[in-house]
Design a protein around this motif. Structure first.
Motif, mmCIF file in Angstrom:
data_model
loop_
_atom_site.group_PDB
_atom_site.id
_atom_site.type_symbol
_atom_site.label_atom_id
_atom_site.label_comp_id
_atom_site.label_asym_id
_atom_site.label_seq_id
_atom_site.Cartn_x
_atom_site.Cartn_y
_atom_site.Cartn_z
ATOM 1 N N ARG A 39 0.796 -1.245 0.310
ATOM 2 C CA ARG A 39 -0.314 -0.470 0.125
ATOM 3 C C ARG A 39 0.699 1.100 0.329
ATOM 4 O O ARG A 39 0.277 1.860 -0.172
ATOM 5 N N ASP A 42 2.028 1.380 -3.390
ATOM 6 C CA ASP A 42 1.728 1.875 -4.668
ATOM 7 C C ASP A 42 0.775 3.465 -4.201
ATOM 8 O O ASP A 42 0.561 3.810 -4.806
ATOM 9 N N ILE A 45 3.285 6.494 -5.883
ATOM 10 C CA ILE A 45 2.955 6.533 -7.764
ATOM 11 C C ILE A 45 2.146 7.690 -7.899
ATOM 12 O O ILE A 45 2.926 8.343 -8.931
ATOM 13 N N LEU A 95 3.292 -1.999 -9.382
ATOM 14 C CA LEU A 95 2.416 -0.441 -8.721
ATOM 15 C C LEU A 95 1.822 -0.501 -9.861
ATOM 16 O O LEU A 95 1.840 -0.470 -11.206
ATOM 17 N N GLY A 96 0.341 -0.268 -8.964
ATOM 18 C CA GLY A 96 -0.828 0.756 -9.286
ATOM 19 C C GLY A 96 -1.645 0.007 -10.198
ATOM 20 O O GLY A 96 -1.408 -0.936 -11.103
ATOM 21 N N GLN A 102 -1.316 -6.211 -12.289
ATOM 22 C CA GLN A 102 -2.607 -5.618 -13.189
ATOM 23 C C GLN A 102 -3.176 -6.078 -14.379
ATOM 24 O O GLN A 102 -4.011 -6.862 -14.876
#
Length: 115
Positions: A39, A42, A45, A95-96, A102
């Motif tokens: 977290r 993220d 970012i 990330l993100g 993702q």
């Protein structure tokens, strides 16, 4: 970036080094990474893509917007051959919402974080 963009990118990077901003960002990233705090990573970012600077625009448009989808596609091709593959990427690519995990999940791959 072109010559003018590359010059502005370099100047921003040198300014960040001179002001200590780069060191501060690196320490925050290292602390989050070292503690396994996804977290916190993220949350870093927006700092990398906000502000309208050449560096943040390049990071947002090129690294996250263009390169990550291309990398996810290539990784998908590697995985289709059934062989074991290793892919090494920089932290920011993980990330993100537009990170490789993702994007690969959206393509139907099961992605899990291993601590």
């Amino acid at each position: 970036l072109g010559d003018a963009g590359a010059d502005a990118y370099l100047r921003e990077a040198l300014d960040d080094l001179a002001s200590g901003a780069s060191l501060s960002k690196a320490r925050a990233i290292n602390a989050a990474w070292g503690s396994g705090d996804a977290r916190a990573l993220d949350a870093l970012i927006p700092d990398g893509i906000a502000g309208g600077a050449v560096t943040s625009d390049f990071t947002h448009r090129t690294l996250l917007g263009k390169r990550n989808p291309e990398m996810a596609e290539r990784i998908g091709h590697l995985m289709k051959d059934g062989e074991v593959s290793f892919v090494g990427v920089g932290l920011f690519h993980l990330l993100g919402a537009n990170g490789l995990p993702q994007l690969l999940s959206q393509r139907g791959y099961r992605v899990e974080r291993v601590d």
